[in-house]
Write a protein that holds these residues in place. Sequence first.
Motif, short mmCIF file in Angstrom:
data_model
loop_
_atom_site.label_atom_id
_atom_site.label_comp_id
_atom_site.label_asym_id
_atom_site.label_seq_id
_atom_site.Cartn_x
_atom_site.Cartn_y
_atom_site.Cartn_z
N ALA A 148 0.88 -1.00 0.40
CA ALA A 148 0.08 -0.23 0.11
C ALA A 148 1.22 0.96 0.27
O ALA A 148 0.92 2.07 -1.23
N SER A 149 2.41 1.48 0.39
CA SER A 149 3.00 2.36 0.88
C SER A 149 3.24 2.48 -0.37
O SER A 149 3.53 3.91 -0.71
N GLN A 150 3.93 1.63 -0.78
CA GLN A 150 4.36 1.50 -1.83
C GLN A 150 3.90 1.90 -3.74
O GLN A 150 4.02 2.78 -4.24
N ARG A 151 2.77 1.93 -3.12
CA ARG A 151 1.43 2.33 -4.43
C ARG A 151 1.24 3.64 -3.89
O ARG A 151 0.86 4.11 -5.00
N ALA A 152 1.55 3.66 -2.94
CA ALA A 152 0.54 5.72 -2.96
C ALA A 152 2.19 6.53 -3.27
O ALA A 152 1.77 7.31 -4.69
N GLU A 153 3.03 6.02 -3.62
CA GLU A 153 4.41 6.35 -3.81
C GLU A 153 4.37 6.62 -5.00
O GLU A 153 4.72 7.43 -5.61
N GLN A 154 4.26 5.43 -5.65
CA GLN A 154 4.21 5.23 -6.68
C GLN A 154 3.15 5.67 -8.02
O GLN A 154 3.37 6.78 -8.80
N GLU A 155 1.82 6.23 -6.97
CA GLU A 155 1.01 6.78 -8.42
C GLU A 155 0.91 8.50 -7.75
O GLU A 155 0.83 9.42 -9.31
N TYR A 156 1.72 8.90 -6.65
CA TYR A 156 1.70 10.02 -6.16
C TYR A 156 2.50 10.80 -5.18
O TYR A 156 2.53 11.77 -4.53
N GLY A 157 3.31 10.83 -6.00
CA GLY A 157 5.09 10.66 -5.97
C GLY A 157 5.65 11.96 -6.40
O GLY A 157 4.77 12.55 -7.33
N HIS A 158 6.29 12.42 -5.93
CA HIS A 158 6.53 14.41 -6.31
C HIS A 158 6.74 14.61 -7.82
O HIS A 158 6.09 15.26 -8.53
N ASP A 159 8.29 13.82 -8.35
CA ASP A 159 7.78 13.78 -10.04
C ASP A 159 6.29 13.28 -10.60
O ASP A 159 6.61 14.42 -11.87
N VAL A 160 5.61 12.40 -10.67
CA VAL A 160 4.47 11.95 -11.16
C VAL A 160 4.01 12.79 -11.05
O VAL A 160 3.18 13.42 -12.03
N VAL A 161 3.28 13.94 -10.16
CA VAL A 161 2.74 14.74 -9.84
C VAL A 161 2.90 16.05 -10.35
O VAL A 161 2.12 16.73 -11.44
N GLN A 162 3.82 16.18 -10.01
CA GLN A 162 4.76 16.86 -10.99
C GLN A 162 4.66 17.32 -11.80
O GLN A 162 3.87 18.52 -13.36
N GLN A 163 4.80 16.12 -13.36
CA GLN A 163 4.76 15.71 -14.25
C GLN A 163 3.21 16.30 -14.77
O GLN A 163 2.96 16.37 -16.02
N LYS A 164 2.73 15.76 -14.26
CA LYS A 164 0.52 15.97 -14.98
C LYS A 164 0.03 17.27 -14.31
O LYS A 164 -0.29 17.97 -15.56
N TRP A 165 0.94 17.52 -13.77
CA TRP A 165 0.84 19.06 -13.51
C TRP A 165 1.03 19.86 -14.69
O TRP A 165 0.78 21.10 -14.83
N GLN A 166 2.11 19.76 -14.89
CA GLN A 166 2.98 20.72 -15.62
C GLN A 166 2.70 20.43 -17.03
O GLN A 166 2.49 21.64 -17.51
N ILE A 167 2.37 19.08 -17.38
CA ILE A 167 1.86 18.80 -18.59
C ILE A 167 -0.15 19.69 -18.80
O ILE A 167 0.00 20.09 -19.64
N ALA A 168 -0.60 20.09 -17.52
CA ALA A 168 -2.42 20.69 -17.71
C ALA A 168 -1.74 22.12 -18.07
O ALA A 168 -2.47 22.77 -18.73
N ILE A 169 -0.49 22.87 -16.60
CA ILE A 169 -0.28 24.03 -17.08
C ILE A 169 0.24 23.98 -18.43
O ILE A 169 0.05 25.29 -19.07
N GLU A 170 0.91 23.75 -18.99
CA GLU A 170 1.69 24.34 -20.61
C GLU A 170 0.34 24.06 -21.77
O GLU A 170 0.00 25.38 -22.24
#
Length: 311
Positions: free
Chosen positions: A277-299
């Motif tokens: 559970a802990s590993q999956r949470a970080e895999q889905e919502y870790g810093h790099d993953v979230v930052q990339q998704k927001w960057q795509i939207a902002i661009e």
Amino acid sequence: LSHKNNIGYQDLPFLFSNFLRQLNRIKPDVLVLSLPKSVIMGTLAAFLNPALVVISFEHMGRRYGYKLAMLMKCITHRINFYFGDCRQTIDTAREIYPPSTPAYEVPLIQIKSTFHAPDAVKPQCYKIMSMGRFTEQKNYIELVHAVYLLKQKNYDIHLTLVGNGPQDRLLKKIVNNLGLTEQVAFPGHITAIERDDMLRATHIYVQPSLYEGQCLSVIEAMAAGKIVVATDVGGMKTYGQHDVNMLKIDGFGRDSIANALIRAIETYPNIGMMRAASQRAEQEYGHDVVQQKWQIAIEAIHKSVNQLSRN
């Protein structure tokens, strides 16, 4: 633009004129709308401001009623993008938007694993926790009745319901009528530090919701390495894997909730599930993953604003 719960559709005409004045005063490039009443008012205003880039932010994970869906379909062609807090929210909301409307996933949480393996000892009393607004959506009435069923079967448990909302008095009345005042606690609003402390002391986190979006509290519980018992709705459909990183509730009723909690208790401590559970949470919502998704939207927003400026 969002809205307060006590604002009704009958208030929109008055608010609309005031909102137009604010738009003319501020002259924004981008208008972000959240929740149906705000989407309706903001989108109508945007028809009078063709240079605005309009974004609708979906985060409820619930299908619109027939009449509201029909109304939304008449105006959502003016919306340039819609954002969703998870893929399931985007898919659910798709019915009210034109097929050509771009959609972007923008998670509302960034998390890091804080898992520490517990002692392989079964506790005398199982501490169960759930966080959320006390509304029909969260299905807490059924959860309280599930606790009653577990008490009848002689399970030693203690449920903490963190939050408040319209069902606050009703839930407390049910707890009192069922004789569960020793088994269920209502701490009300708590600070982030208090929440983290409470979560660390919890054995099982339960989320019996009827519908959800991303569901931040479940992600926080997973990152902390807790056994999560949840319904198969919203974001849990993606990041939650039954028998791998959480236990899925087979239905929404008290019997189904009680059975899932019993299984969590009988198999505790399932350290493999906690770690997964802990590993999956970080895999889905870790810093790099979230930052990339927001960057795509902002661009995408920047590109749209620039195109309208050139036009």
